[in-house]
Design a protein around this motif. Structure first.
Motif, PDB file in Angstrom:
ATOM      1  N   GLU A  11       0.811  -1.216   0.000  1.00  0.00           N
ATOM      2  CA  GLU A  11       0.000   0.000   0.000  1.00  0.00           C
ATOM      3  C   GLU A  11       0.844   1.265   0.000  1.00  0.00           C
ATOM      4  O   GLU A  11       0.488   2.255  -0.636  1.00  0.00           O
ATOM      5  CB  GLU A  11      -0.927  -0.010   1.221  1.00  0.00           C
ATOM      6  CG  GLU A  11      -1.964  -1.138   1.187  1.00  0.00           C
ATOM      7  CD  GLU A  11      -2.731  -1.271   2.484  1.00  0.00           C
ATOM      8  OE1 GLU A  11      -2.335  -0.588   3.474  1.00  0.00           O
ATOM      9  OE2 GLU A  11      -3.704  -2.041   2.532  1.00  0.00           O
ATOM     10  N   SER A  12       1.979   1.246   0.705  1.00  0.00           N
ATOM     11  CA  SER A  12       2.766   2.469   0.867  1.00  0.00           C
ATOM     12  C   SER A  12       3.883   2.624  -0.162  1.00  0.00           C
ATOM     13  O   SER A  12       4.222   3.747  -0.556  1.00  0.00           O
ATOM     14  CB  SER A  12       3.370   2.525   2.278  1.00  0.00           C
ATOM     15  OG  SER A  12       4.218   1.410   2.506  1.00  0.00           O
ATOM     16  N   ILE A  13       4.478   1.513  -0.591  1.00  0.00           N
ATOM     17  CA  ILE A  13       5.585   1.581  -1.570  1.00  0.00           C
ATOM     18  C   ILE A  13       5.364   0.519  -2.658  1.00  0.00           C
ATOM     19  O   ILE A  13       6.208  -0.363  -2.867  1.00  0.00           O
ATOM     20  CB  ILE A  13       6.951   1.382  -0.890  1.00  0.00           C
ATOM     21  CG1 ILE A  13       6.942   0.132   0.018  1.00  0.00           C
ATOM     22  CG2 ILE A  13       7.354   2.602  -0.093  1.00  0.00           C
ATOM     23  CD1 ILE A  13       8.328  -0.249   0.540  1.00  0.00           C
ATOM     24  N   PRO A  14       4.256   0.577  -3.367  1.00  0.00           N
ATOM     25  CA  PRO A  14       3.914  -0.500  -4.303  1.00  0.00           C
ATOM     26  C   PRO A  14       4.946  -0.747  -5.392  1.00  0.00           C
ATOM     27  O   PRO A  14       5.107  -1.881  -5.851  1.00  0.00           O
ATOM     28  CB  PRO A  14       2.583  -0.028  -4.900  1.00  0.00           C
ATOM     29  CG  PRO A  14       2.585   1.457  -4.707  1.00  0.00           C
ATOM     30  CD  PRO A  14       3.280   1.682  -3.398  1.00  0.00           C
ATOM     31  N   ASP A  15       5.642   0.288  -5.827  1.00  0.00           N
ATOM     32  CA  ASP A  15       6.591   0.141  -6.935  1.00  0.00           C
ATOM     33  C   ASP A  15       8.026  -0.118  -6.479  1.00  0.00           C
ATOM     34  O   ASP A  15       8.932  -0.243  -7.314  1.00  0.00           O
ATOM     35  CB  ASP A  15       6.563   1.392  -7.812  1.00  0.00           C
ATOM     36  CG  ASP A  15       5.196   1.613  -8.455  1.00  0.00           C
ATOM     37  OD1 ASP A  15       4.554   0.605  -8.806  1.00  0.00           O
ATOM     38  OD2 ASP A  15       4.777   2.772  -8.590  1.00  0.00           O
ATOM     39  N   ALA A  16       8.239  -0.209  -5.178  1.00  0.00           N
ATOM     40  CA  ALA A  16       9.585  -0.473  -4.659  1.00  0.00           C
ATOM     41  C   ALA A  16       9.974  -1.919  -4.952  1.00  0.00           C
ATOM     42  O   ALA A  16       9.131  -2.822  -4.939  1.00  0.00           O
ATOM     43  CB  ALA A  16       9.632  -0.213  -3.164  1.00  0.00           C
ATOM     44  N   PRO A  17      11.264  -2.179  -5.219  1.00  0.00           N
ATOM     45  CA  PRO A  17      11.690  -3.551  -5.494  1.00  0.00           C
ATOM     46  C   PRO A  17      11.553  -4.441  -4.268  1.00  0.00           C
ATOM     47  O   PRO A  17      11.900  -4.044  -3.164  1.00  0.00           O
ATOM     48  CB  PRO A  17      13.159  -3.390  -5.905  1.00  0.00           C
ATOM     49  CG  PRO A  17      13.589  -2.097  -5.272  1.00  0.00           C
ATOM     50  CD  PRO A  17      12.381  -1.215  -5.282  1.00  0.00           C
ATOM     51  N   ALA A  18      11.038  -5.662  -4.481  1.00  0.00           N
ATOM     52  CA  ALA A  18      10.849  -6.606  -3.381  1.00  0.00           C
ATOM     53  C   ALA A  18      11.669  -7.872  -3.564  1.00  0.00           C
ATOM     54  O   ALA A  18      12.360  -8.304  -2.647  1.00  0.00           O
ATOM     55  CB  ALA A  18       9.364  -6.963  -3.256  1.00  0.00           C
ATOM     56  N   LEU A  19      11.586  -8.465  -4.753  1.00  0.00           N
ATOM     57  CA  LEU A  19      12.252  -9.734  -5.012  1.00  0.00           C
ATOM     58  C   LEU A  19      12.919  -9.710  -6.373  1.00  0.00           C
ATOM     59  O   LEU A  19      12.398  -9.120  -7.326  1.00  0.00           O
ATOM     60  CB  LEU A  19      11.240 -10.885  -5.007  1.00  0.00           C
ATOM     61  CG  LEU A  19      10.666 -11.375  -3.685  1.00  0.00           C
ATOM     62  CD1 LEU A  19       9.595 -12.421  -3.955  1.00  0.00           C
ATOM     63  CD2 LEU A  19      11.757 -11.953  -2.805  1.00  0.00           C
ATOM     64  N   LYS A  20      14.059 -10.410  -6.457  1.00  0.00           N
ATOM     65  CA  LYS A  20      14.743 -10.509  -7.739  1.00  0.00           C
ATOM     66  C   LYS A  20      15.583 -11.774  -7.783  1.00  0.00           C
ATOM     67  O   LYS A  20      16.151 -12.183  -6.774  1.00  0.00           O
ATOM     68  CB  LYS A  20      15.651  -9.284  -7.960  1.00  0.00           C
ATOM     69  CG  LYS A  20      16.349  -9.251  -9.312  1.00  0.00           C
ATOM     70  CD  LYS A  20      17.206  -7.993  -9.465  1.00  0.00           C
ATOM     71  CE  LYS A  20      17.906  -7.962 -10.814  1.00  0.00           C
ATOM     72  NZ  LYS A  20      18.762  -6.755 -10.971  1.00  0.00           N
ATOM     73  N   ASP A  21      15.611 -12.420  -8.951  1.00  0.00           N
ATOM     74  CA  ASP A  21      16.589 -13.459  -9.213  1.00  0.00           C
ATOM     75  C   ASP A  21      17.147 -13.227 -10.614  1.00  0.00           C
ATOM     76  O   ASP A  21      16.960 -12.143 -11.184  1.00  0.00           O
ATOM     77  CB  ASP A  21      15.983 -14.868  -9.030  1.00  0.00           C
ATOM     78  CG  ASP A  21      14.820 -15.155  -9.979  1.00  0.00           C
ATOM     79  OD1 ASP A  21      14.735 -14.506 -11.045  1.00  0.00           O
ATOM     80  OD2 ASP A  21      14.001 -16.047  -9.670  1.00  0.00           O
TER      81      ASP A  21
END
Length: 282
Positions: A11-21
């Motif tokens: 809700e607060s940082i929807p476009d922030a990176p969360a996961l990556k491989d």
């Protein structure tokens, strides 16, 4: 609960990176949507509170999604390494009394037959998205909750002294450990955490849940990265890794590699050792 932090981040940082491989990147919005969609599907299939749900693990973003989906559905996840012998995998399923086995479409699941129900969660793009079964949902169920002492995951000992033993970990234990770790390391949204260990090791729990609680980004490496000092250093530099938890022998490999650690690890601010005694002479 840790998943409250995932919802809040969406809700607060929807476009922030969360996961990556190496193949896939997910923002917090995408991550939360995938977790919720799969959790809803698991509940439809009959997953109940604290059911033991085995996950045949590989190192990818989608395994993290599957683990969090089991937790969202109030199940207890049991990571089963696809690198272990089939006999050991079958023993783990039998010992935990797993009711379901989640496996990617291209993995053998013969060892699950007779112990639990095998669920294939396929997709239009099985290579890049092996866990996908359903699209994003506009309506979601009311999420069940286990008690603070309820089980969230089972991880097995190495078995060096006999038959591997499954250790059950509680919701309260995870929450206390993650809160302490995030506070101690002063973790936040700017951090990039490296997941180096397999998901059937306890260290992976810190990687996943502490990252979410801190709204940090998690990079999921492949299984062989820890064995290649040069590739590990390249990953730390390329992904701007700031926090990682490793066994001492991994750091020793880096030191003995002869590479320029100061240049490659300029982003790294916290290294946590675990699993064995650090040799002071090193």
């Amino acid at each position: 609960m840790i998943l409250d932090a995932l919802t809040e981040a969406r809700e607060s940082i929807p476009d922030a990176p969360a996961l990556k491989d190496v193949r896939t990147e997910l923002t917090y919005d995408e991550f939360a949507r995938e977790v919720d969609a799969l959790a809803a599907r698991l509940i439809e299939l009959g997953v109940s509170i604290e059911d033991r749900i085995a996950i045949k693990t590989s190192k990818s973003v989608w395994t993290v999604v599957a683990i969090l989906a089991v937790v969202r559905a109030a199940g207890c996840y049991v990571p089963i390494s696809h690198l272990n012998p089939a006999r050991r995998q079958a023993q783990q399923l039998e010992d935990t009394g797993a009711t379901f086995l989640l496996a990617p479409v291209n993995a053998s699941s013969d060892n699950g037959v007779g112990y639990c129900r095998v669920i294939r969660l396929s997709s239009d793009d099985e290579i890049h998205h092996p866990w996908r079964k359903c699209s994003y949902r506009s309506t979601l169920p009311e999420w069940p909750e286990c008690t603070p002492e309820g089980s969230v995951y089972v991880i097995f000992t190495s078995g060096t002294t006999g038959r591997p033993k499954g250790i059950v970990h509680s919701k309260r234990g995870i929450e206390i450990d993650c809160a302490w770790t995030v506070e101690l390391l002063e973790m936040g949204q700017s951090d990039r955490v490296l997941n180096l260990t397999p998901f059937d090791w306890d260290v992976s729990v810190f990687d996943m849940f502490a990252s979410i609680k801190a709204n940090a980004a998690l990079y999921v490496s492949d299984e062989l990265l820890a064995r290649s000092p040069q590739q590990l250093l390249e990953t730390i530099e390329r992904e701007r890794i700031s926090v990682m938890m490793v066994v001492p022998r991994t750091l020793i490999l880096l030191v003995e590699s002869g590479e320029d650690l100061a240049a490659s690890c300029s982003s790294l601010r916290a290294v946590v050792f675990t699993g064995e005694v650090f040799p002071i002479e090193q």
